[in-house]
Design a protein around this motif. Structure first.
Motif, PDB file in Angstrom:
ATOM      1  N   VAL A   1      -5.849 -27.463  25.390  1.00 29.56           N
ATOM      2  CA  VAL A   1      -4.907 -28.544  25.159  1.00 29.56           C
ATOM      3  C   VAL A   1      -5.268 -29.711  26.067  1.00 29.56           C
ATOM      4  CG1 VAL A   1      -2.477 -29.218  25.098  1.00 29.56           C
ATOM      5  CG2 VAL A   1      -3.115 -26.824  24.688  1.00 29.56           C
ATOM      6  N   ILE A   2      -5.501 -30.867  25.468  1.00 23.51           N
ATOM      7  CA  ILE A   2      -5.836 -32.075  26.224  1.00 23.51           C
ATOM      8  C   ILE A   2      -4.562 -32.893  26.417  1.00 23.51           C
ATOM      9  CG2 ILE A   2      -7.219 -34.178  26.293  1.00 23.51           C
ATOM     10  CD1 ILE A   2      -9.227 -32.826  24.444  1.00 23.51           C
ATOM     11  N   GLY A   3      -4.027 -32.887  27.629  1.00 24.89           N
ATOM     12  CA  GLY A   3      -2.825 -33.655  27.933  1.00 24.89           C
ATOM     13  C   GLY A   3      -1.587 -32.782  28.002  1.00 24.89           C
ATOM     14  N   GLY A   4      -0.670 -33.142  28.898  1.00 27.05           N
ATOM     15  CA  GLY A   4       0.568 -32.385  29.059  1.00 27.05           C
ATOM     16  C   GLY A   4       1.757 -33.148  28.511  1.00 27.05           C
ATOM     17  N   VAL A   5       2.810 -33.234  29.304  1.00 28.67           N
ATOM     18  CA  VAL A   5       4.041 -33.979  29.015  1.00 28.67           C
ATOM     19  C   VAL A   5       4.641 -33.522  27.675  1.00 28.67           C
ATOM     20  CG1 VAL A   5       5.124 -36.266  29.256  1.00 28.67           C
ATOM     21  CG2 VAL A   5       2.919 -35.847  30.288  1.00 28.67           C
ATOM     22  N   ALA A   6       5.267 -34.444  26.929  1.00 26.32           N
ATOM     23  CA  ALA A   6       6.057 -34.053  25.751  1.00 26.32           C
ATOM     24  C   ALA A   6       5.224 -33.363  24.680  1.00 26.32           C
ATOM     25  CB  ALA A   6       6.755 -35.278  25.168  1.00 26.32           C
ATOM     26  N   GLY A   7       4.015 -33.819  24.465  1.00 30.19           N
ATOM     27  CA  GLY A   7       3.192 -33.248  23.404  1.00 30.19           C
ATOM     28  C   GLY A   7       2.494 -31.968  23.813  1.00 30.19           C
ATOM     29  N   GLY A   8       1.557 -32.085  24.751  1.00 35.19           N
ATOM     30  CA  GLY A   8       0.717 -30.948  25.111  1.00 35.19           C
ATOM     31  C   GLY A   8       1.463 -29.809  25.762  1.00 35.19           C
ATOM     32  N   ALA A   9       2.342 -30.108  26.713  1.00 35.73           N
ATOM     33  CA  ALA A   9       3.085 -29.054  27.402  1.00 35.73           C
ATOM     34  C   ALA A   9       4.035 -28.336  26.447  1.00 35.73           C
ATOM     35  CB  ALA A   9       3.852 -29.637  28.585  1.00 35.73           C
ATOM     36  N   THR A  10       4.670 -29.103  25.555  1.00 36.14           N
ATOM     37  CA  THR A  10       5.563 -28.492  24.575  1.00 36.14           C
ATOM     38  C   THR A  10       4.788 -27.608  23.614  1.00 36.14           C
ATOM     39  OG1 THR A  10       7.100 -30.347  24.704  1.00 36.14           O
ATOM     40  CG2 THR A  10       7.260 -28.945  22.761  1.00 36.14           C
ATOM     41  N   PHE A  11       3.633 -28.109  23.165  1.00 34.83           N
ATOM     42  CA  PHE A  11       2.808 -27.292  22.270  1.00 34.83           C
ATOM     43  C   PHE A  11       2.432 -25.969  22.929  1.00 34.83           C
ATOM     44  CE2 PHE A  11      -1.413 -25.674  21.510  1.00 34.83           C
ATOM     45  CZ  PHE A  11      -1.318 -25.298  20.184  1.00 34.83           C
ATOM     46  N   ALA A  12       1.964 -26.024  24.170  1.00 26.08           N
ATOM     47  CA  ALA A  12       1.540 -24.807  24.857  1.00 26.08           C
ATOM     48  C   ALA A  12       2.685 -23.808  24.942  1.00 26.08           C
ATOM     49  CB  ALA A  12       1.012 -25.152  26.252  1.00 26.08           C
ATOM     50  N   SER A  13       3.877 -24.285  25.270  1.00 23.40           N
ATOM     51  CA  SER A  13       5.053 -23.404  25.346  1.00 23.40           C
ATOM     52  C   SER A  13       5.384 -22.800  23.988  1.00 23.40           C
ATOM     53  CB  SER A  13       6.262 -24.180  25.871  1.00 23.40           C
ATOM     54  OG  SER A  13       6.075 -24.560  27.207  1.00 23.40           O
ATOM     55  N   GLN A  14       5.336 -23.621  22.940  1.00 18.60           N
ATOM     56  CA  GLN A  14       5.655 -23.129  21.599  1.00 18.60           C
ATOM     57  C   GLN A  14       4.621 -22.108  21.132  1.00 18.60           C
ATOM     58  OE1 GLN A  14       8.325 -23.662  19.936  1.00 18.60           O
ATOM     59  NE2 GLN A  14       9.250 -25.424  20.936  1.00 18.60           N
ATOM     60  N   LEU A  15       3.354 -22.369  21.419  1.00 19.61           N
ATOM     61  CA  LEU A  15       2.310 -21.430  21.013  1.00 19.61           C
ATOM     62  C   LEU A  15       2.492 -20.090  21.710  1.00 19.61           C
ATOM     63  CD1 LEU A  15      -0.251 -20.907  19.381  1.00 19.61           C
ATOM     64  CD2 LEU A  15      -1.577 -21.735  21.342  1.00 19.61           C
ATOM     65  N   ARG A  16       2.819 -20.137  23.001  1.00 21.37           N
ATOM     66  CA  ARG A  16       3.027 -18.874  23.710  1.00 21.37           C
ATOM     67  C   ARG A  16       4.229 -18.113  23.149  1.00 21.37           C
ATOM     68  NH1 ARG A  16      -0.123 -16.586  24.916  1.00 21.37           N
ATOM     69  NH2 ARG A  16      -0.973 -17.306  26.912  1.00 21.37           N
ATOM     70  N   MET A  17       5.266 -18.820  22.740  1.00 23.86           N
ATOM     71  CA  MET A  17       6.423 -18.168  22.143  1.00 23.86           C
ATOM     72  C   MET A  17       6.041 -17.445  20.850  1.00 23.86           C
ATOM     73  SD  MET A  17      10.007 -19.934  20.894  1.00 23.86           S
ATOM     74  CE  MET A  17       9.223 -20.797  19.517  1.00 23.86           C
ATOM     75  N   LEU A  18       5.098 -18.019  20.105  1.00 21.12           N
ATOM     76  CA  LEU A  18       4.698 -17.460  18.816  1.00 21.12           C
ATOM     77  C   LEU A  18       3.539 -16.476  18.931  1.00 21.12           C
ATOM     78  CD1 LEU A  18       4.816 -20.822  16.809  1.00 21.12           C
ATOM     79  CD2 LEU A  18       6.488 -18.959  16.668  1.00 21.12           C
ATOM     80  N   ASP A  19       2.768 -16.587  19.998  1.00 24.81           N
ATOM     81  CA  ASP A  19       1.569 -15.758  20.166  1.00 24.81           C
ATOM     82  C   ASP A  19       1.449 -15.368  21.631  1.00 24.81           C
ATOM     83  OD1 ASP A  19      -0.958 -14.647  20.398  1.00 24.81           O
ATOM     84  OD2 ASP A  19      -1.974 -16.213  19.245  1.00 24.81           O
ATOM     85  N   ASP A  20       1.715 -14.092  21.924  1.00 26.09           N
ATOM     86  CA  ASP A  20       1.680 -13.661  23.332  1.00 26.09           C
ATOM     87  C   ASP A  20       0.294 -13.239  23.793  1.00 26.09           C
ATOM     88  OD1 ASP A  20       1.405 -11.281  22.000  1.00 26.09           O
ATOM     89  OD2 ASP A  20       3.240 -10.367  22.782  1.00 26.09           O
ATOM     90  N   GLN A  21      -0.698 -13.381  22.895  1.00 27.03           N
ATOM     91  CA  GLN A  21      -2.051 -12.965  23.244  1.00 27.03           C
ATOM     92  C   GLN A  21      -3.028 -14.121  23.442  1.00 27.03           C
ATOM     93  OE1 GLN A  21      -2.906  -9.697  23.823  1.00 27.03           O
ATOM     94  NE2 GLN A  21      -0.690  -9.362  23.579  1.00 27.03           N
ATOM     95  N   ALA A  22      -2.748 -15.260  22.863  1.00 26.19           N
ATOM     96  CA  ALA A  22      -3.698 -16.382  22.916  1.00 26.19           C
ATOM     97  C   ALA A  22      -3.997 -16.792  24.357  1.00 26.19           C
ATOM     98  CB  ALA A  22      -3.142 -17.570  22.146  1.00 26.19           C
ATOM     99  N   GLU A  23      -5.253 -17.162  24.604  1.00 21.76           N
ATOM    100  CA  GLU A  23      -5.633 -17.754  25.880  1.00 21.76           C
ATOM    101  C   GLU A  23      -5.388 -19.265  25.780  1.00 21.76           C
ATOM    102  OE1 GLU A  23      -9.486 -18.376  28.856  1.00 21.76           O
ATOM    103  OE2 GLU A  23      -9.727 -17.263  26.980  1.00 21.76           O
ATOM    104  N   ILE A  24      -4.518 -19.790  26.611  1.00 24.68           N
ATOM    105  CA  ILE A  24      -4.117 -21.193  26.536  1.00 24.68           C
ATOM    106  C   ILE A  24      -4.440 -21.883  27.865  1.00 24.68           C
ATOM    107  CG2 ILE A  24      -2.249 -22.816  26.047  1.00 24.68           C
ATOM    108  CD1 ILE A  24      -0.709 -20.417  24.788  1.00 24.68           C
ATOM    109  N   ILE A  25      -5.170 -22.973  27.781  1.00 24.11           N
ATOM    110  CA  ILE A  25      -5.485 -23.763  28.970  1.00 24.11           C
ATOM    111  C   ILE A  25      -5.122 -25.214  28.693  1.00 24.11           C
ATOM    112  CG2 ILE A  25      -7.235 -24.459  30.656  1.00 24.11           C
ATOM    113  CD1 ILE A  25      -8.926 -22.073  29.732  1.00 24.11           C
ATOM    114  N   VAL A  26      -4.324 -25.809  29.567  1.00 23.48           N
ATOM    115  CA  VAL A  26      -3.909 -27.216  29.452  1.00 23.48           C
ATOM    116  C   VAL A  26      -4.662 -28.023  30.499  1.00 23.48           C
ATOM    117  CG1 VAL A  26      -1.989 -28.847  29.559  1.00 23.48           C
ATOM    118  CG2 VAL A  26      -1.615 -26.533  28.661  1.00 23.48           C
TER     119      VAL A  26
END
Length: 450
Positions: free
Chosen positions: A7-32
């Motif tokens: 994920v390139i960038g945090g704040v409203a877009g990137g940070a929210t996306f990362a949180s939502q993805l983790r809620m839907l997928d507990d296995q994905a490797e996520i790096i912001v």
């Protein structure tokens, strides 16, 4: 196989996306990756921190890298800037500003959310002045420190949009003399002129030195500001708030398509024309909910929704994005101004026939203490009753525009506003709320009366 999602960038877009993805997928490797030192903060709250309404800067921090790692198993690398997207190899090149070195990271899916950058007005000898913008947490801290340490007593706000108006109130609250320079004939150009005029009256009432139909042409040798209308004003610093533009340079370099509005093109699932690269937030071009035409709107709700849509699509459970209404609100001292959808000049420019219903009333029962004026206007199709847009100025503007935004989203006609059962008690409304009354007023404007 586990997906690796960068994920390139945090704040409203990137940070929210990362949180939502983790809620839907507990296995994905996520790096912001966030190039600044703060990865998730309430940027809409920055004017209110500068004005003293938010007492502690920490209150604006929504999350930290440590909390993301501990609570969500998401790695956040602050002060790491992605400097290149290598689509053929499915890698990105990253500049680590802490270690001052570069490296490459592989991805299965990439989410591009770098936000926007401030536009800089064409002011001669801009380097002579103390000039600031307000886009990042770092910008806020720097301005806060300089106001105190340099003992600034006056400011010139260049631009009368949302940020300029919010900063006018907050700088006054801080005891600073405020000059506001607006290029067009009215502040907050998204408003109907008669509504903008109400905000201008409020600014003047609160001792804001307002200059309409003017620009700052140059900063003189003595650091005074020369305006295009011949006026010369003195200000200790300038806040440049003339707008923002998508931070799209990485996307352009990677060959992703840029739309007519200047944002990165995406489909209804936030995919760019590279199916493994998604884009969300202020950097993209989306589409208008009402007309379906391309639209670029930098609003927090929009970024949050787009983040959820992208996360759902990546996890194989897609929901389409339905478009942008551009619902927004601004507080200007004791006046609130809220908008949704299109204003009259926008509809005229598109050649869309419309009618308008207007109402000025008290925001709650007139006999109850504190009743004040609320003005509401709604534009609609005279054949079908389809609502194209609405605006409200005054206390209670938020409630009415939220109701109408919901009505538009639910495809209710302007006449169906009559039928909405809206909560009533004297401190809150009237037996027939202003929203209901607009529905009744619209009857006479319809080509087919119902």
């Amino acid at each position: 196989m586990t997906n690796k999602v960068l994920v390139i960038g945090g704040v409203a877009g990137g940070a929210t996306f990362a949180s939502q993805l983790r809620m839907l997928d507990d296995q994905a490797e996520i790096i912001v990756f966030e190039k600044d030192g703060t990865m998730s903060f309430a940027n809409c709250g920055m004017p209110y921190y500068l004005g003293g309404f938010v007492k502690k800067r920490e209150h604006l921090i929504a999350a930290t890298p440590e909390s993301f790692q501990k609570d969500k198993n998401i790695e956040v690398r602050i002060r790491h800037e992605v400097i290149r997207i290598n689509r053929a190899e499915k890698t990105v090149t990253i500049k680590d500003h802490i270690k001052d070195e570069s490296y490459v990271e592989r991805y299965d899916k990439l989410v591009y959310s770098p936000g926007a950058v401030p536009m800089v007005p064409d002011i001669k000898h801009l380097d002579r002045g103390n000039c600031y913008s307000l886009r990042s947490f770092k910008d806020m801290l720097k301005l806060d420190e300089h106001i105190t340490t340099k003992n600034y007593q006056s400011v010139c706000l260049v631009g009368g949009g949302f940020i300029g108006l919010e900063m006018a109130e907050n700088m006054k609250a801080r005891g600073i003399k405020v000059h506001l320079v607006q290029r067009s004939t009215h502040v907050l150009g998204l408003l109907e002129p008669q509504f903008s005029a109400k905000l201008e009256e409020e600014l003047i009432k609160n001792d804001v030195d307002l200059h309409l139909s003017a620009t700052v042409e140059q900063i003189n040798e003595d650091r005074t500001l020369q305006l295009s209308d011949g006026t010369v004003i003195e200000a200790d610093f300038l806040l440049l708030a003339v707008g923002i533009k998508p931070n799209k340079h990485l996307a352009e370099s990677a060959g992703l398509t840029i739309g007519a509005t200047g944002g990165v093109c995406v489909n209804e699932y936030m995919q760019t024309d590279d199916p493994d690269i998604y884009a969300i937030g202020d950097v993209i071009e989306s589409f208008d909910f009402i007309t379906g035409k391309p639209k670029q709107v930098p609003l927090a709700w929009v970024a949050h929704r787009e983040a959820y849509v992208a996360a759902r699509h990546i996890t194989g459970d897609p929901v389409p994005f339905r478009g942008i209404l551009g619902t927004a609100i601004c507080k200007v001292f004791e006046k609130d101004a809220a908008i949704v959808g299109h204003h009259a000049s926008s509809l005229q420019k598109m050649g869309v026939p419309f009618e308008t219903a207007e109402l000025t009333a008290k925001q709650h029962a007139g006999y109850y203490p504190g009743a004040s004026e609320l003005s509401l206007i709604v534009h609609f199709c005279p054949d079908t009753g389809k609502i194209y847009g609405a605006q409200a100025v005054g206390q209670g503007a938020d409630k009415r525009i939220d109701v109408i935004s919901t009505a538009i989203t639910g495809n209710l006609s302007v006449l169906e506003l009559q039928t909405l059962e809206i909560a009533y008690a004297p401190p809150f409304s009237a037996p027939k709320d202003p929203v209901n009354m607009i529905g009744y007023k619209a009857v006479k404007k319809m080509n087919t009366k119902k």
